[in-house]
Scaffold this active site. Structure first.
Site, PDB file in Angstrom:
ATOM      1  N   ARG A 275       0.833  -1.195   0.000  1.00  0.00           N
ATOM      2  CA  ARG A 275       0.000   0.000   0.000  1.00  0.00           C
ATOM      3  C   ARG A 275       0.873   1.253   0.000  1.00  0.00           C
ATOM      4  NH1 ARG A 275      -1.965   1.280   4.051  1.00  0.00           N
ATOM      5  NH2 ARG A 275      -0.892  -0.131   5.484  1.00  0.00           N
TER       6      ARG A 275
ATOM      7  N   THR B  81      -2.785 -13.878  10.801  1.00  0.00           N
ATOM      8  CA  THR B  81      -3.347 -14.956   9.977  1.00  0.00           C
ATOM      9  C   THR B  81      -2.868 -16.317  10.469  1.00  0.00           C
ATOM     10  OG1 THR B  81      -3.471 -13.507   8.039  1.00  0.00           O
ATOM     11  CG2 THR B  81      -3.503 -15.877   7.636  1.00  0.00           C
TER      12      THR B  81
ATOM     13  N   ASP C 295      -8.674 -11.096   8.914  1.00  0.00           N
ATOM     14  CA  ASP C 295      -8.167  -9.723   8.840  1.00  0.00           C
ATOM     15  C   ASP C 295      -9.148  -8.625   9.246  1.00  0.00           C
ATOM     16  OD1 ASP C 295      -5.907  -8.058   8.165  1.00  0.00           O
ATOM     17  OD2 ASP C 295      -7.049  -7.364   6.445  1.00  0.00           O
TER      18      ASP C 295
END
Length: 536
Positions: free
Chosen positions: A58, A242, A256
């Site tokens: 990101r 996770t 998530d």
């Protein structure tokens, strides 16, 4: 889990003209399209491997929210929530749809939130087939009957090949991810990183749910035991969110993004998982390894000439990823909801090696650590990082939180009290010294600690059973089943008190410095939840 392709649609209502629309293609059809277009390669595990291009993660500085009547007085405007002008958005939007017109586009109708009371219908318009396959994996998949009368509430328009002009379009550079709550559009361009797609909707829900639904959105994973007890795992990327929630003895709700309702129901926002695969092995993480098969998408991994994946090769990025539909995991909760939350785990990868591998938090400590959202960056993860650097992300997800962090913290504190949950701080980072000296806490011991909590083998605080950490004030168990006793005390593992306390004080100072920006919004009780001692 079969897609249907029973109707054709038009995108002229969005302004997109004369496009060749590939609507609701199956996962298998998209797999073949990616290969046909030579946009990916088949791996030895069956999953397709793609390269997301310039961006392998990101770009937080290029994430914007349109400042309008809905958002102007509610969003916490900051260097995280960067305002964008409505007219600039409209101009950029028109350029993007002109760019997409007359192209072949991949369109998918899906939804977020596995609870009927919170369901959000989403239409995703993608320039590339692998972006659309990601949307298939990560969002919830409507039935044939649901598709027949589908009406999108939010639209994601994803054009990785479109480059903005920062001088005229109002962006920082050529890539952008912009949320418009009035038009209910997530506009993404200039980046192929698929994480922007899912995080766009997550950010939208982080505004919608608390403002309009009195529901807490959480950057966490969750699973449920055989007796119906739900566990929640907060943590930033690389802390084990996770991995630790994917437990063969418990059913996975999601890995998530979740909501926590006023009725104490935990529900998944998504229909898939997006896991880091750096150093992934079948031995340590068999469930995730087994989920990497046809239908999954590997991102930015390195394949040899025979298509064999090298999970240790980080030459493209350390942020290697896989997305897969949640049904690739054998032991899942259907539907993706849980009740009766009993334990919350805050995960941190402490590269200073000073936090205990497990400790129990008081309510005030829980609120303090939730607002802080601590983990650490280690050498090599970013240019110029040569030793451990503390990293704080409020609510363990600041880049996706449009409201002030204390709003989410207040909601969590209230829910923790109402539900009577226990909160634990888990250090999945270093032991016996800081990064470069000590070693990463073995996964088997972290799992054993969490299992002990879930099985009720670490009881309420007593002096006989717990030791209060002299710097951070947290209660660390003196013993834990299946874990060497010496590992439970970070000071003991260092075998050098002076060196240990030097690093501990350094980290406690970093906590205090970071928390200054929240002090005027936090109660005295929350402020007392921080480190007990610090160096001057």
């Amino acid at each position: 889990m079969v897609d249907t392709n029973t109707k054709s649609i038009s995108l002229t209502y969005l302004g997109i003209k004369n496009a060749k629309i590939r609507y609701q293609l199956s996962s298998n059809d998209l797999h073949q399209e990616i290969l046909r277009k030579e946009q990916g390669k088949a791996s030895n595990l069956g999953a397709i491997a793609v390269n997301t291009g310039e961006f392998t993660g990101r770009s937080p500085k290029d994430r914007f929210i349109v400042k309008d009547e809905i958002t102007k007085d509610k969003v916490w405007w900051s260097d995280i929530n960067i305002p964008f002008e409505s007219d600039k958005f409209d101009g950029l939007y028109n350029k993007v749809i002109a760019y997409l017109s007359e192209k072949e586009l991949f369109v998918r109708d899906s939804y977020a939130c596995a609870d009927e009371n919170y369901k959000l219908n989403i239409r995703v318009v993608n320039e590339y087939p692998w972006s659309n396959m990601f949307a298939y994996n990560m969002f919830l998949r409507p039935t044939k009957e649901e598709l027949a009368n589908f009406s999108p509430e939010w639209t994601i328009i994803n054009a990785p090949g479109f480059m903005a002009n920062s001088e005229t379009d109002g962006t920082r550079q050529h890539n952008f991810a912009i949320l418009n709550f009035t038009r209910k559009i997530a506009l993404i361009g200039g980046t192929g990183y698929t994480g922007e797609i899912k995080k766009g909707i997550f950010s939208a829900l982080n505004f919608i749910l608390p403002v309009y639904k009195n529901t807490l959105p959480m950057h966490c994973s969750a699973n449920v035991g055989k007796t119906g007890d739900t566990a929640i795992f907060f943590g930033l990327s690389g802390t084990g969110k996770t991995t630790l929630s994917t437990d063969p003895n418990r059913s996975l709700i999601g890995d998530d993004e979740h909501g926590w309702t006023t009725d104490n129901v935990i529900f998944n926002f998504e229909g898939g998982c997006y896991a880091k695969v750096i150093n992934l092995s079948k031995e340590n993480e068999p469930e995730i390894y087994g989920a990497i098969k046809k239908g999954a998408i590997l991102e930015n991994v390195v394949l040899d000439k025979n298509g064999v994946v090298d999970f240790e090769d980080t030459s493209i990025t350390q942020n290697t990823r896989v997305s897969y539909p949640i049904y690739h995991i054998k032991n899942i909760k259907i539907p993706s909801r849980g009740e009766n939350p009993k334990n919350i785990f805050f995960l941190t990868a402490d590269a200073f090696g000073v936090l205990p591998p497990i400790s129990k938090l008081t309510p005030s400590q829980a609120a303090y650590h939730f607002i802080s959202g601590y983990t650490a960056k280690v050498a090599g993860t970013e240019a110029g990082v040569t030793e451990p650097v503390p990293s704080f992300s409020a609510c363990f997800g600041a880049p996706f939180m449009p409201l002030h962090p204390t709003k989410y913290a207040e909601m969590l504190s209230q829910k923790m009290t109402t539900a009577g949950v226990n909160v634990w701080l888990i250090n999945t980072g270093w032991s016996g010294g800081k990064y470069g000296v000590g070693k990463r806490m073995p996964l088997q011991y972290t799992r054993a600690m969490i299992t002990a909590v879930l099985e009720g083998k670490l009881g309420d605080y007593t002096y006989e059973d717990y030791h209060i950490h002299s710097v951070f004030g947290v209660a660390q168990p003196r013993t834990c089943p299946d874990v060497p006793t010496e590992l439970l005390s970070p000071r003991v593992t260092w075998n050098n008190d002076d060196a240990y306390y030097k690093e501990a004080f350094k980290l406690s100072n970093a906590f205090r410095h970071n928390f200054k920006k929240y002090e005027k919004f936090a109660s005295e009780e929350i402020r007392r939840g921080g480190p007990q001692r610090y160096a001057f």
